[in-house]
Design an enzyme around this catalytic site. Sequence first.
Site, PDB file in Angstrom:
ATOM      1  CB  CYS A  91       8.387  -2.601 -15.854  1.00  0.00           C
ATOM      2  SG  CYS A  91       6.798  -2.545 -15.005  1.00  0.00           S
ATOM      3  CG  HIS A 133       4.773  -2.731 -20.648  1.00  0.00           C
ATOM      4  ND1 HIS A 133       5.956  -3.406 -20.461  1.00  0.00           N
ATOM      5  CD2 HIS A 133       4.500  -2.137 -19.455  1.00  0.00           C
ATOM      6  CE1 HIS A 133       6.376  -3.225 -19.215  1.00  0.00           C
ATOM      7  NE2 HIS A 133       5.500  -2.454 -18.587  1.00  0.00           N
ATOM      8  CD  GLU A 134       2.131   0.775 -19.022  1.00  0.00           C
ATOM      9  OE1 GLU A 134       1.687   0.347 -17.932  1.00  0.00           O
ATOM     10  OE2 GLU A 134       3.320   1.100 -19.175  1.00  0.00           O
ATOM     11  CG  HIS A 137       1.397  -3.361 -15.820  1.00  0.00           C
ATOM     12  ND1 HIS A 137       2.063  -3.966 -14.777  1.00  0.00           N
ATOM     13  CD2 HIS A 137       2.342  -2.667 -16.504  1.00  0.00           C
ATOM     14  CE1 HIS A 137       3.344  -3.655 -14.825  1.00  0.00           C
ATOM     15  NE2 HIS A 137       3.544  -2.874 -15.875  1.00  0.00           N
TER      16      HIS A 137
END
Length: 169
Positions: A91, A133-134, A137
């Site tokens: 990351c 993953h994004e 966030h």
Amino acid sequence: MTALNVLIYPDDHLKVVCEPVTEVNDAIRKIVDDMFDTMYQEKGIGLAAPQVDILQRIITIDVEGDKQNQFVLINPEILASEGETGIEEGCLSIPGFRALVPRKEKVTVRALDRDGKEFTLDADGLLAICIQHEIDHLNGILFVDYLSPLKRQRIKEKLIKYKKQIAKS
């Protein structure tokens, strides 16, 4: 276009649940362009707006890194997922660290593109992992949140030292 500063864990803004984009306009398109510039400069394959201190639901992705297969996902929502997979993820906000994170092998996601048009995308492999993953966030979740408290604390301490060293130079 401008490269933006990437926030480093444990910055509190990385833990914020982002607000949806209400209108895709020139200001949002400028953010998207700046996010791509930042992502390429930092040698990333994905970037979420909160990583550059923009607390809106915007993601840029290019898993090939060739600028030919860019994805912009505004207000993304996973509609379906299947299978189990995982790779060692890194990351841009957690430099120098990687960890195995459980993910779905395939996802179907609905989002808006850079022109505000809704689309649906079926993704698998690295693209599916990157999307998950994004989106994490955007929900204030980092890959370290999947680790044990002890591992998370060690990474946090090392990155605090790293940030202090950067500030001195």
